[in-house]
Write an enzyme that holds these catalytic residues in place. Structure first.
Site, short mmCIF file in Angstrom:
data_model
loop_
_atom_site.label_atom_id
_atom_site.label_comp_id
_atom_site.label_asym_id
_atom_site.label_seq_id
_atom_site.Cartn_x
_atom_site.Cartn_y
_atom_site.Cartn_z
N CYS A 32 0.84 -1.20 0.00
CA CYS A 32 0.00 0.00 0.00
C CYS A 32 0.88 1.25 0.00
O CYS A 32 1.36 1.68 1.05
CB CYS A 32 -0.92 -0.02 1.22
SG CYS A 32 -1.87 1.47 1.43
N CYS A 51 -0.29 4.24 2.13
CA CYS A 51 -0.13 4.09 3.58
C CYS A 51 1.33 4.28 3.98
O CYS A 51 1.62 4.84 5.02
CB CYS A 51 -0.55 2.69 4.03
SG CYS A 51 -2.16 2.19 3.49
N ASP A 52 2.25 3.76 3.17
CA ASP A 52 3.60 3.57 3.66
C ASP A 52 4.69 4.36 2.93
O ASP A 52 5.84 4.37 3.37
CB ASP A 52 3.95 2.07 3.60
CG ASP A 52 2.94 1.24 4.38
OD1 ASP A 52 2.46 1.75 5.41
OD2 ASP A 52 2.62 0.12 3.97
#
Ligand SMILES: Cc1cc2nc3c(=O)[nH]c(=O)nc-3n(C[C@H](O)[C@H](O)[C@H](O)COP(=O)(O)OP(=O)(O)OC[C@H]3O[C@@H](n4cnc5c(N)ncnc54)[C@H](O)[C@@H]3O)c2cc1C
Length: 400
Positions: free
Chosen positions: A225, A228-229
């Site tokens: 992701c 997200c990261d």
């Protein structure tokens, strides 16, 4: 109850998923959003011994890991024990006109239509409530949003619209179904539901590579992701594996953060749509390694350091420096609970009989769970509409 801390970020679908699971358990937790307090990022990395992805979850001081680890604990029946949670008394079982399995664009569109038809649908949301778009940033191709909209915001709008007409939401995954007789049975961890008709809209999930080091370093440099990261790999070497739209989208997003983004692809041309491919090919920070596969993720025990990359034409293996490794190689349909229940292709995608109908009367199918061709939010929503109308007409034909 247990003492729970969860480190999160804005627009992190995996964080939402983990929080939803804790919510279904009635567990309260302290949420530390590292976007609001960036100093806490270092604390999170230290406490999780190098964890560079969100969420990172701690229960009574014990490091659980990320969202998948939390779900695995639950599936193994260990989470309730850790949460010091007493078993709930079973509730009376009600029969509903329609139960929808999944809350992505397909499931929520089915909910909107069946709710407006007064069928009072119940949506079993799934642990990844909102579906795949919860893990993306800008959605530029959903009609009606000329300026674009983020995936989580779009799904929030879908949900509100379905709720407005009386849709009821049940959190968590359906863990078992019985379609052998009507009313059909659907079970979650917490509830048993009965339904005269069911719409299956359980979508798809990202695929993993299954190579050495991938699982060991998941959450320590290996990610599925980018939104997200990506933040954790600022000014580092980032590698994306894959050649489709998802991989190009991830690479373009990650180019905002990384020193350089390398896309590794097993062939010498991309599967991605021309517009996405051109954007990535023209980007000054994105480089391509063609005819290559990642064979191993190498780390120092706490985080990813490099990848072993093999050229499939020459057989040569090189070490490629890498801080963040993003796997974007496609999806597998979420059809585990329908094995031996509904006909499926070898790849696990559900087969349609006619329109949205399955081979079982009263069971309808919508979205990426059967569609491996288009795989778009707007087509999933369209399939959701089709299933709802088919379902409504079928219920009417049954005198309901
Ligand atoms: C990174 C990324 C970016 C994307 N960007 C775009 C874009 O810009 N534009 C676009 O049009 N499309 C985009 N897509 C594709 C789009 O997200 C999908 O086509 C769409 O979400 C499919 O909708 P769906 O409802 O069929 O399934 P999903 O979105 O996969 O939703 C499935 C739902 O079912 C639930 N579920 C699964 N198993 C169970 C179970 N056992 N019990 C209960 N519920 C269950 C899940 O939790 C989830 O809520 C993107 C996809 C990804 C991964």
């Amino acid at each position: 109850m247990a003492d729970i801390t969860i480190y999160t970020r804005d627009f992190c679908g995996y964080c939402v998923r983990a929080k939803r699971l804790l919510d279904t358990k009635g567990a309260s937790y302290q949420e530390i959003n590292i976007d609001l307090d960036p100093a806490k990022a270092a604390e999170m990395i230290e406490r999780s011994q190098g964890g560079r992805t969100v969420p990172q979850i701690f229960i009574d001081g014990v490091h659980v890991g990320g969202s998948d680890d939390l779900v695995d604990l639950d599936r193994a029946g260990k989470l309730d024990e850790m949460l010091q949670r007493e078993a709930r008394r079973p509730e009376p079982v009600e029969t509903h006109d329609v139960v929808i399995i999944g809350s992505g664009p397909a499931g929520l569109t089915s909910a909107l239509y069946t709710a407006r038809a007064n069928l009072k649908p119940v949506v079993v949301e799934g642990l990844n409530a909102g579906g795949q778009l919860m893990n993306t940033t800008e959605v530029e191709n959903y009609p009606g949003f000329p300026e674009g909209i983020t995936g989580p915001e779009l799904m929030e709008q879908f949900k509100k619209q379905a709720e407005r007409f009386g849709t009821v939401f049940v959190p968590g995954d359906a863990i078992k179904v019985d379609f052998s007789a009507r009313p059909f049975g659907i079970w979650t961890d917490e509830k048993e539901l009965r339904a005269n008709a069911v719409i299956v809209a359980s979508g798809a999930s990202p695929l993993t590579l299954g190579i050495t080091g991938e699982e060991e370093y998941a959450g320590r440099g290996v990610s599925y992701c980018a939104t997200c990261d990506g933040f954790f790999f600022r000014d580092q070497e980032i590698v994306v594996v894959g050649g489709g739209d998802t991989a190009m989208e991830e690479a373009l997003f990650l180019a905002r953060y990384g020193k350089r983004v390398t896309v590794i692809h097993r062939r010498d041309e991309l599967r991605a749509s021309k517009i996405m491919a051109d954007r990535a090919l023209e980007h000054e920070k994105i480089e391509f390694l063609w005819n290559s596969v990642v064979e191993e993720v190498v780390g120092d025990g706490t985080k990813v350091q490099s990848l072993k990359v093999k050229n499939v034409q020459t057989g040569e293996v090189i070490d490629r420096e890498c801080g963040g490794f993003f796997v974007a190689i496609g999806h597998t349909p979420n059809t585990e609970i329908f094995k031996s229940v509904l006909p499926m292709e070898e790849t696990g995608y559900l087969k349609l009989e006619q329109g949205s109908k399955s081979n079982i009367e009263g069971v309808f199918i919508a979205g990426d769970v059967h569609d491996h061709t288009y795989r778009q939010a707007v087509t999933a929503a369209g399939y959701g509409c089709r299933a709802a109308i088919d379902c409504e007409r079928w219920l009417e034909s049954q005198g309901r």
